[in-house]
Design an enzyme around this catalytic site. Structure first.
Site, short mmCIF file in Angstrom:
data_model
loop_
_atom_site.label_atom_id
_atom_site.label_comp_id
_atom_site.label_asym_id
_atom_site.label_seq_id
_atom_site.Cartn_x
_atom_site.Cartn_y
_atom_site.Cartn_z
N GLY A 1 0.74 -1.16 -0.19
CA GLY A 1 -0.02 -0.06 -0.11
C GLY A 1 0.75 1.39 0.13
N ASP A 2 2.20 1.20 0.44
CA ASP A 2 3.05 2.39 0.31
C ASP A 2 4.40 2.06 -0.05
OD1 ASP A 2 3.37 5.14 0.64
OD2 ASP A 2 3.91 4.76 2.81
N ILE A 3 4.50 1.35 -1.20
CA ILE A 3 5.84 0.95 -1.73
C ILE A 3 6.34 2.43 -2.41
CG2 ILE A 3 6.94 -0.24 -3.73
CD1 ILE A 3 6.45 -1.92 -1.32
#
Length: 264
Positions: A163-165
């Site tokens: 979700g937050d790469i």
């Protein structure tokens, strides 16, 4: 170490940890980190500030060191994980090695998405993340909103997403390779986990040529349809712009991405 360790002390005692640095506070999530030593291992003790952060700890444990930092213990708001030996991928990009950094990010995401032998922890749907964009009344975000709505209505290849790469959330763990930290944890189309690579690590990285190069490389490496990946990049840029509007922060990078994506 002058920082207040009172909130950490129960966990230091429970897991027999020795502090090795100062408390760090994360500006967005407001979680706190303390470098510690767990036996002979350098580790990081994280205290989550929200339920979303606690969910991230259970997801990290489920990944079991495959693509993400190995978890040594977790309970309630506390997460104890192995500490990275090195830094982030940001300097690699700044040194002109963007293709190498993108390759590492793709490898990490592929490891995170690989099938496991057990069911994943419960996580909310990706659509929940897009509320800020879907509900936005800014006319300049209408194309991004329409694209996001279409993508979310017809998901492909659903997986448990990080979700937050991005370049600062993947760290050098020495012999264990490059591993992710700080997942949000969502269930949705696997292509979304590549969308946040495009506007990172900074505004200087957002150029038409670099976007085109990354799009081709990621689509090829991750076996994704380029048009679909581009659409997710567009939706994510709109979401980022909507968040900046909500928070009153600088939307320059998100707006630069939207300008590239809406110029064609």
């Amino acid at each position: 170490m002058g920082a207040d360790l009172s909130d950490f002390e129960p966990w230091l005692a429970l897991w027999t940890l020795v502090p090795e640095g100062d408390v760090m506070s994360m500006p967005v999530t407001r979680s706190r980190l303390l470098p510690v030593r767990a036996g002979d291992q350098p580790a990081m003790l994280k205290l989550a500030h929200s339920a979303d952060e606690r969910r991230g700890a259970s997801i990290m444990a489920w990944w079991d060191g495959q693509g993400a930092a190995p978890v040594l213990a977790f309970q309630d708001e506390a997460l104890l994980m192995r500490r990275a030996a090195g830094g982030t991928l940001v300097p690699m990009v700044q040194a002109g090695r963007d293709e190498a950094a993108t390759a590492i990010l793709c490898q990490v995401v592929a490891r995170l998405h690989a099938p496991r032998g057990s069911a994943p922890p419960t996580a909310p749907p990706l659509g929940k993340l897009f509320d800020a964009l879907i509900q936005a009344d800014d006319p300049t975000l209408s194309r991004a909103r329409d694209i996001a709505t279409t993508l979310l209505e017809s998901p492909r290849d659903p997986v448990l997403l990080h979700g937050d790469i991005h370049h600062a959330n993947v760290l050098d763990f020495g012999a264990d390779g490059w591993l992710a930290i700080d997942p949000w944890g969502l269930v949705g189309e696997r292509a979304y986990d590549y969308a946040n690579i495009f506007p990172n690590p900074d505004l200087a990285s957002v150029t038409p040529d670099r976007f085109a190069a990354r799009l081709a490389q990621i689509a090829r490496t991750a076996d994704l349809e380029p048009a679909r990946l581009r659409a997710w990049a567009h939706a994510h840029a709109g979401l980022s712009a909507a968040w900046h509007t909500q928070d009153g922060t600088d939307p320059a990078t998100a707006r630069a991405m939207l300008a590239i994506l809406e110029s064609a």
